[in-house]
Design a protein around this motif. Structure first.
Motif, PDB file in Angstrom:
ATOM      1  N   LEU A   1       6.874  25.426 -30.235  1.00 33.15           N
ATOM      2  CA  LEU A   1       7.204  26.044 -28.757  1.00 33.15           C
ATOM      3  C   LEU A   1       7.041  24.713 -27.730  1.00 33.15           C
ATOM      4  N   VAL A   2       6.548  23.480 -28.206  1.00 34.76           N
ATOM      5  CA  VAL A   2       6.521  22.497 -27.278  1.00 34.76           C
ATOM      6  C   VAL A   2       7.757  22.091 -26.633  1.00 34.76           C
ATOM      7  N   ASP A   3       7.601  21.924 -25.472  1.00 34.94           N
ATOM      8  CA  ASP A   3       8.513  21.394 -24.631  1.00 34.94           C
ATOM      9  C   ASP A   3       8.721  19.740 -24.776  1.00 34.94           C
ATOM     10  N   GLU A   4       9.320  19.484 -25.899  1.00 36.20           N
ATOM     11  CA  GLU A   4       9.474  18.127 -26.402  1.00 36.20           C
ATOM     12  C   GLU A   4       9.834  17.195 -25.347  1.00 36.20           C
ATOM     13  N   GLU A   5      11.098  17.497 -24.581  1.00 34.85           N
ATOM     14  CA  GLU A   5      11.581  16.643 -23.864  1.00 34.85           C
ATOM     15  C   GLU A   5      10.593  16.263 -22.675  1.00 34.85           C
ATOM     16  N   TYR A   6      10.011  17.295 -22.220  1.00 32.56           N
ATOM     17  CA  TYR A   6       9.104  17.194 -20.854  1.00 32.56           C
ATOM     18  C   TYR A   6       8.098  16.206 -21.413  1.00 32.56           C
ATOM     19  N   VAL A   7       7.341  16.364 -22.752  1.00 30.38           N
ATOM     20  CA  VAL A   7       6.165  15.678 -23.151  1.00 30.38           C
ATOM     21  C   VAL A   7       6.718  14.170 -23.401  1.00 30.38           C
ATOM     22  N   ALA A   8       8.082  14.006 -23.891  1.00 28.10           N
ATOM     23  CA  ALA A   8       8.256  12.721 -23.735  1.00 28.10           C
ATOM     24  C   ALA A   8       8.614  12.003 -22.597  1.00 28.10           C
ATOM     25  N   ALA A   9       9.265  12.797 -21.520  1.00 33.35           N
ATOM     26  CA  ALA A   9       9.434  11.907 -20.402  1.00 33.35           C
ATOM     27  C   ALA A   9       8.335  11.953 -19.330  1.00 33.35           C
ATOM     28  N   ARG A  10       7.203  12.860 -19.406  1.00 29.69           N
ATOM     29  CA  ARG A  10       6.332  13.119 -18.409  1.00 29.69           C
ATOM     30  C   ARG A  10       4.653  12.931 -18.936  1.00 29.69           C
ATOM     31  N   THR A  11       4.577  12.623 -20.041  1.00 30.22           N
ATOM     32  CA  THR A  11       3.197  12.579 -20.657  1.00 30.22           C
ATOM     33  C   THR A  11       2.956  11.482 -21.208  1.00 30.22           C
ATOM     34  N   THR A  12       1.418  11.190 -21.725  1.00 26.68           N
ATOM     35  CA  THR A  12       1.018  10.251 -22.699  1.00 26.68           C
ATOM     36  C   THR A  12       0.120  10.856 -23.382  1.00 26.68           C
ATOM     37  N   GLY A  13      -0.256  10.476 -24.824  1.00 27.68           N
ATOM     38  CA  GLY A  13      -1.126  10.860 -25.632  1.00 27.68           C
ATOM     39  C   GLY A  13      -0.954  12.129 -26.385  1.00 27.68           C
ATOM     40  N   PHE A  14       0.294  12.541 -26.504  1.00 26.74           N
ATOM     41  CA  PHE A  14       0.373  13.841 -27.261  1.00 26.74           C
ATOM     42  C   PHE A  14       0.259  13.529 -28.596  1.00 26.74           C
ATOM     43  N   GLU A  15       0.268  12.563 -29.378  1.00 25.75           N
ATOM     44  CA  GLU A  15       0.137  12.492 -30.758  1.00 25.75           C
ATOM     45  C   GLU A  15      -1.023  12.617 -30.958  1.00 25.75           C
ATOM     46  N   ASP A  16      -2.158  12.125 -30.197  1.00 25.88           N
ATOM     47  CA  ASP A  16      -3.679  12.036 -30.325  1.00 25.88           C
ATOM     48  C   ASP A  16      -3.938  13.652 -29.960  1.00 25.88           C
ATOM     49  N   LEU A  17      -3.229  14.348 -29.021  1.00 24.65           N
ATOM     50  CA  LEU A  17      -3.513  15.622 -28.909  1.00 24.65           C
ATOM     51  C   LEU A  17      -3.512  16.412 -30.439  1.00 24.65           C
ATOM     52  N   ARG A  18      -2.258  16.227 -30.997  1.00 20.24           N
ATOM     53  CA  ARG A  18      -1.617  16.905 -32.134  1.00 20.24           C
ATOM     54  C   ARG A  18      -2.790  16.783 -33.255  1.00 20.24           C
ATOM     55  N   THR A  19      -3.358  15.455 -33.251  1.00 17.65           N
ATOM     56  CA  THR A  19      -4.358  15.513 -34.432  1.00 17.65           C
ATOM     57  C   THR A  19      -5.734  16.169 -34.042  1.00 17.65           C
ATOM     58  N   SER A  20      -5.993  16.095 -32.834  1.00 21.63           N
ATOM     59  CA  SER A  20      -7.165  16.992 -32.474  1.00 21.63           C
ATOM     60  C   SER A  20      -7.152  18.393 -32.572  1.00 21.63           C
ATOM     61  N   LEU A  21      -5.958  19.007 -32.527  1.00 23.80           N
ATOM     62  CA  LEU A  21      -5.777  20.281 -32.811  1.00 23.80           C
ATOM     63  C   LEU A  21      -5.767  20.911 -34.404  1.00 23.80           C
ATOM     64  N   ALA A  22      -5.478  20.046 -35.112  1.00 25.98           N
ATOM     65  CA  ALA A  22      -5.280  20.334 -36.594  1.00 25.98           C
ATOM     66  C   ALA A  22      -6.796  21.277 -36.976  1.00 25.98           C
ATOM     67  N   GLY A  23      -7.692  20.855 -36.611  1.00 29.32           N
ATOM     68  CA  GLY A  23      -8.939  21.507 -36.840  1.00 29.32           C
ATOM     69  C   GLY A  23      -9.340  22.994 -36.379  1.00 29.32           C
ATOM     70  N   TRP A  24      -8.230  23.441 -35.510  1.00 30.38           N
ATOM     71  CA  TRP A  24      -8.335  24.612 -34.490  1.00 30.38           C
ATOM     72  C   TRP A  24      -7.248  25.575 -34.912  1.00 30.38           C
ATOM     73  N   TRP A  25      -7.403  25.781 -36.139  1.00 34.42           N
ATOM     74  CA  TRP A  25      -6.350  26.839 -36.696  1.00 34.42           C
ATOM     75  C   TRP A  25      -6.672  28.284 -35.956  1.00 34.42           C
ATOM     76  N   PRO A  26      -5.894  29.007 -35.822  1.00 41.98           N
ATOM     77  CA  PRO A  26      -6.225  30.294 -34.985  1.00 41.98           C
ATOM     78  C   PRO A  26      -7.198  31.212 -35.753  1.00 41.98           C
ATOM     79  N   GLU A  27      -7.191  31.403 -36.947  1.00 40.80           N
ATOM     80  CA  GLU A  27      -8.275  32.120 -37.868  1.00 40.80           C
ATOM     81  C   GLU A  27      -9.479  31.504 -37.626  1.00 40.80           C
ATOM     82  N   ARG A  28      -9.746  30.316 -37.493  1.00 37.18           N
ATOM     83  CA  ARG A  28     -11.035  29.663 -37.276  1.00 37.18           C
ATOM     84  C   ARG A  28     -11.535  29.977 -35.689  1.00 37.18           C
ATOM     85  N   VAL A  29     -10.616  29.942 -34.639  1.00 31.34           N
ATOM     86  CA  VAL A  29     -10.800  30.366 -33.573  1.00 31.34           C
ATOM     87  C   VAL A  29     -11.213  31.779 -33.224  1.00 31.34           C
ATOM     88  N   GLU A  30     -10.426  32.674 -33.979  1.00 34.92           N
ATOM     89  CA  GLU A  30     -10.890  33.998 -33.825  1.00 34.92           C
ATOM     90  C   GLU A  30     -12.135  34.153 -34.330  1.00 34.92           C
TER      91      GLU A  30
END
Lengths: 675, 464
Positions: free
Chosen positions: A225-254
């Motif tokens: 559901l990521v707005d890829e176009e916006y992320v590419a045009a207006r942000t930095t650091g998305f790849e690091d964000l992706r890795t940082s989220l891999a350990g936060w799957w929703p069942e663990r968060v629940e």
């Protein structure tokens, strides 16, 4: 209703700063030209605000050790004591503590007074306890912290609004009108009045909002559901964000939050599917020892969906105190100079020193943060004198009993206040000062709109403005300070010029003519900036930065001795430490006493019935309150409002490493029936 | 101090970051048998199902190791531990000295010794997962062998890709380690509704080109066969080094083996007689071991087990002792098989010691936390399973509302005040608002005020 002779001003309380007219007979009517409450809305605090002027509890004479004295006597005494303490212990032995309710002029003058007249770096204010986490997170993501970087009226067109840790129905009721067209997703451990209006209420355990934001963002990535176009045009650091989220799957968060996975999924999808969506944070998620990271997690969520910096969507922090926004911009914060400049930045120091007529090297560096400052009072290396303006830390600071002890260890406490607050009552010298309708000045509301508060009535005889106190003390210490608000504002404009919060193009006349001006406004012909991020963010490369963060538990977890979470918050009819509102009869009738809200199952287990007096204790102190039993709260949590002495005796002064925000919103307590 | 970590999976990589967070200077080298950076094994079911892409499961950025001064040796199997010499040896002959060694070698998938098994793909690693996804692209029909947690997730994932799937299971019901008989059956019915044919009580005898032959000779057709027959801890490096091994490498509360300079964590470790196969205990162990290595005093006391199925349209949580009978515990059960709903609480000494929740449920978070924290179970057990059912109804009809009921919270106006104001002549909302300021705050009470005014007017027979 008031006639044409009524004064156009704003409500004395929260950051929404509803427009109101104050009539000569002290009647109050909502203004319809101020967008915050253009529909004519006011809450009970607003309607009864005039009673602040007449309720007979005003301080009207300076007090020296409790005895009335003349102004000149009190000012001479304080100046003499300050000089003596500075001479003996150095300039940092004198500290200043301000407030987020002070006008921009006072906040500015206070910062200058500390650094120029006193030469101390020891200045901070109660706004540190308010939005410092959101400010830090916004700065690192967007390069600038303007609480809501869009007008509040933009929310009216939203499809979905996520309210993370804010209860606007209670704290700023007219705000809710701007949300009436939106699906609300509310994150709160309690089913508050705001949560009852929600399409979806997520009820996490206190201190786990950060995990919840990570889980929702994980789902946004997993479900593409990521707005890829916006992320590419207006942000930095998305790849690091992706890795940082891999350990936060929703069942663990629940498991960490107690929020079911399908609720997280509904929330993530509703936000992603909306044509117009906003993510707003409040104190509930910010007042934690990890508040900055928590806000970063919500900002990251908004960025993955492409919300910030786009018309009709965005991220915002909903500031609480009346001048919570302006109060953090002009130098009463330990690490800042006017114009939202950093005190560490050589160029900023040079600019401000030139306006102040001093050498950059004479300006002190950053001082202690609010709690650290209070904690150091009267210690061998800490301040020995404290000047207090617009704050009541004995009620509002965490670990309040300890704070009262530290204040008791001072050689000199000077308080400027309207009424005899709990902290003023401890002061060696009390200066009775003007309030709200008795003085003029500017306030910057939660949208970043600079507003004009005008003098409507004469102050009681014997009362002077905080600016008079500052100028009177500065003069005695050999420095000339202006005390006329308009003159101070002109100086503030010059000091802020070129800074992030640039007020140089704003004048009292423009504010009056334009129903407020949004900063930055760098020149007289500049229209002001309602939506600063539409084209570019305030970072060096113009892009918003993803800041990967990780969840961690609260600083104090529950255990066998203290098995219940405490969370604190506000009620509609009271404001902040209650110094003002606890003296207004209709508000006292509406909210007469401190209470502890607990779940029927917890009450049953503890043998507590509705209306019982309960004793709530933590490792730092104890408080008594009346039990209110309600299934609107989690079974593992008790809630107490903080407008009375008590709740903050319990709270935990663990600090956020970035913002130095104390952990007001979660600690471990024991609840017992008071026998 | 030189720390060597053998294994760079969920446990090993976690340990490395936990140690680095506590000690910025310790020399750390980590050896991973797989050629790729650490990934989140828990999310492989999503990759198989197509709801996550492989790059979404990476746990560590490539730049992390350099930025944190950790040497990561990937694709290197450690084949020997020389405890006398204090070093490990890899398959390609590298010797790495250590002062402290952590074994985080994890498990291998169990591959049953049946003819033709090499035609089947086990479901364990990211590489396995990629092979299965590739094969699913041109397969016509799939068979999954093994109806435990992973087998169920794999079967659901393949069915979600549009493949007809048969799930074979040896025991009498699915996930028999976590579920009681009825829950296993309800789960099977739910899966059947999603296109998974369930065969329980069957044993695979051989893998053929066109399917799996069962004991008894029946052929279950399928040109893609996936194995989810459980895992076996990788203990041989420890065994060869003479460390104490039972089912796993035996460790104490500090996660130390019987050699004090060697630790073991994760699925290869056995603590207090238990080998854990879930990530949560592995990460708890990693945190404790890291603390001990950094000189702290943390101790590991075992983990509470919560199993949460990750399969689209199948909501299942199981925790603790789900199979205790009425003779040993208080059991609260609700079953509605037609809706795929099954809820069970197991309570002992007033505490929740086990639970099963099958079918979407808003209480899953509440119950998981109650179980995790060991808090007392409220007297109203039904209220725990069905929140809101015991709440007092709110009288929002003007007829039933008491005079003291607050209608406008923002301005503290009661129904009684509205009535009084109506009796004093205010006959519409505007007049009530002018007199009481009701509706002027957040505005949400407008309908309620209107309702009361209308009702009062009706009572009097006054038309508005």
């Amino acid at each position: 209703m008031s006639g044409s002779d009524a004064t156009r001003t704003h409500c004395p309380y929260c950051a929404l700063q509803c427009g109101m007219e104050l009539g000569r007979e002290l009647s109050i009517a909502p203004r319809t030209d101020i967008p915050a409450n253009a529909s004519g809305a006011l809450c009970q605090k607003g309607w009864t605000a005039a009673e602040l002027l007449t309720n007979g509890e005003r301080l009207t004479t300076p007090l020296l050790h409790g005895e009335p004295v003349a102004w000149e006597v009190a000012l001479d005494h304080v100046a003499g004591r300050l000089s003596g303490i500075r001479a003996e212990h150095g300039p940092d032995a004198v500290a200043v503590f301000g407030g987020g309710g002070l006008t921009n002029e006072k906040a500015y003058a206070l910062g200058k007074f500390a650094r120029v007249a006193l030469g101390t770096g020891q200045i901070d204010y109660n706004g540190r306890f308010c939005m410092s986490s959101a400010a830090a997170a916004s700065t690192r993501a967007f390069g600038m912290d303007r609480g809501m970087p869009f007008p509040v009226t933009d929310l009216t067109g939203a499809d979905v609004v996520l309210l993370a840790g804010l209860n606007v129905a209670e704290t700023m009721p007219p705000f809710l009108r701007h949300l009436s067209g939106a699906r609300l997703i509310v994150i709160d451990p309690r089913r508050t009045r705001t949560a009852k209006e929600a399409w979806l209420h997520l009820q996490p355990a206190p201190g786990t909002d950060l995990a919840l934001a990570l889980g929702m963002t994980h789902l946004i990535l997993a479900d593409e559901l990521v707005d890829e176009e916006y992320v590419a045009a207006r942000t930095t650091g998305f790849e690091d964000l992706r890795t940082s989220l891999a350990g936060w799957w929703p069942e663990r968060v629940e498991r960490i939050t107690g929020v079911p996975v399908h609720h997280m999924r509904h929330a993530a999808r509703a936000l992603a599917a909306a044509g117009s969506a906003y993510v707003l944070t409040g104190r509930g998620v910010e007042q934690h020892a990890k508040g900055t990271d928590t806000v970063s997690a919500f900002v990251n969520l908004a960025l993955t969906l492409g919300l910030p910096g786009r018309h009709g969507s965005g991220y915002g922090c909903v500031t609480g105190q009346g001048n919570g926004q302006g109060g953090r911009e002009h130098g009463q914060k330990a690490d800042q100079l006017p114009g939202y400049r950093s005190i560490d930045d050589p160029a900023a120091r040079e600019h401000v020193a030139a306006v102040w007529g001093v050498r950059p090297g004479d300006l002190p560096g950053p001082g202690r943060s609010a709690y650290e400052l209070l904690d150091a009072l009267g210690t061998p290396r800490g301040p020995r004198a404290l000047l207090l303006f617009g704050s009541n830390p004995v009620v509002s600071a965490p670990a309040a009993e300890h704070v009262a002890e530290r204040i008791g260890a001072l050689d000199l406490l000077v308080a400027c206040d309207v009424v005899m607050s709990e902290t003023a009552a401890l002061a060696d010298v009390v200066f009775p000062v003007t309030q709200w309708a008795e003085e003029s000045g500017t306030m910057t509301n939660l949208e970043g709109r600079v507003l004009l508060r005008r003098r409507a009535v004469d102050p009681p005889p014997g009362v002077r403005s905080d600016l008079d106190v500052i100028a009177g003390l500065a003069g005695r210490l050999g420095h000339h300070f202006d005390s006329e608000p308009a003159a101070v504002f002109d100086e503030l404009r010059r000091a802020s010029a070129g800074g992030l919060a640039d007020y140089s193009g704003i004048t009292y006349e423009r504010i009056a003519g334009e129903t407020g001006v949004f900063w930055p406004c760098p020149s007289a012909d500049h229209p002001g900036t309602p939506r600063p991020f539409l084209d570019s963010f305030a970072t060096p490369d113009g892009r918003a930065r993803f800041v990967p963060v990780q969840h961690r538990p609260p600083a104090e977890e529950t255990d066998d001795d203290y098995p219940v979470h405490l969370t604190t918050g506000r009620v509609l009819a009271q404001y902040q430490s209650g110094a003002q509102t606890r003296r207004i009869a209709p508000l006292v009738r509406a909210a007469p006493e401190p209470y502890a809200e607990l779940h029927p199952d917890l009450a049953e287990q503890l043998g507590i019935a509705q209306g019982d007096v309960v004793r709530v204790s933590s490792r730092r102190g104890e408080a008594r309150a009346v039990a209110r039993i309600s299934d609107a709260i989690r079974r593992d949590t008790v809630f107490m409002p903080f407008h009375w002495e008590g709740a903050n005796r319990l709270t935990n002064p663990a600090l956020d490493p970035v913002s130095r925000m104390p952990e007001f919103k979660v600690c471990a307590v024991r609840v017992e029936r008071d026998s | 101090m030189r720390l060597v970590v053998v294994g760079n999976g969920m446990a090993g990589s976690r340990l490395v970051s936990e140690v680095r967070a506590r000690d910025p200077h310790m020399r750390i080298a980590v050896f991973g048998a797989e050629p790729c950076r650490p990934y989140n094994r828990v999310l492989l079911s999503n990759v198989l199902a197509g709801s996550s892409r492989p790059e979404q499961v990476r746990l560590v950025d490539a730049s992390w190791y350099e930025a944190h001064d950790v040497e990561a040796v990937l694709g290197a199997t450690v084949t020997g531990i020389d405890r006398e010499g204090g070093h490990v040896v890899t398959a390609c002959g590298r010797r790495e000295p250590y002062d402290l060694l952590v074994l985080a070698t994890g498990s291998d998938a169990i591959v049953p010794p049946i003819p033709g098994v090499e035609r089947a793909i086990p479901f364990r690693t990211l590489g396995d997962c990629e092979r299965i996804v590739a094969a699913a692209g041109h397969a016509r029909r799939a068979v999954v062998v093994g109806g435990g947690l992973l087998g169920v997730e794999a079967a659901r994932g393949l069915a979600g890709r549009g493949l007809p799937v048969t799930l074979l299971h040896l025991a009498g019901h699915l996930m028999e380690r976590q579920l009681d008989v009825e829950a296993g059956e309800v789960l099977g019915e739910t899966l059947a509704g999603l296109g998974v044919e369930i065969r329980t009580g069957v044993s695979a005898e051989a893998v053929l080109e066109d399917g799996v032959r069962l004991a008894g000779g029946e052929l279950v057709e399928g040109d893609l066969v996936v194995l989810a027959c459980g895992v076996r801890p990788v203990t041989w490096p420890a065994e060869r080094a003479g460390l104490r091994v039972r089912r796993g490498v035996v460790v104490d509360d500090e996660l130390r083996t019987d050699d004090p300079s060697i630790f073991a964590i994760g699925e290869c470790a056995e603590h207090d007689g238990t080998v854990y196969g879930l990530v949560a205990p592995a990460w708890e162990q990693a945190a404790v071991a890291a603390d001990v290595i950094a000189g702290g005093k943390a101790r590991y006391r075992g983990s509470r087990l919560v199993t949460r199925l990750k399969a689209r349209s199948v909501e299942l949580a199981a925790m603790g002792e789900t199979q205790l009978g009425e003779e040993h515990a208080e059991v609260v059960r609700f079953s509605h098989r037609a809706r795929g709903t099954y809820r069970k609480l197991v309570i002992r000494d007033g505490r929740l010691v086990g639970a099963i929740l099958l079918g979407e449920s808003d209480v899953v978070g509440t119950l998981t936390q109650l179980y995790d924290r060991g808090g007392p179970v409220p007297g109203d057990r039904a209220g725990l399973l069905f929140p809101g059912s015991s709440a007092t109804p709110v009288a929002d009809s003007p007829t039933l509302m008491p005079d003291a009921a607050k209608v406008c919270q923002c301005n503290n106006v009661t129904k009684g005040q509205i009535r009084a104001c109506w009796e004093a002549g205010a006959r519409d909302v505007a007049a009530v608002t002018a007199a009481t300021r009701a509706t002027t705050g957040c505005g949400t009470c407008r309908d309620a005020v209107e309702g009361i005014v209308d009702w009062l007017c009706e009572q009097e027979g006054v038309s508005v």
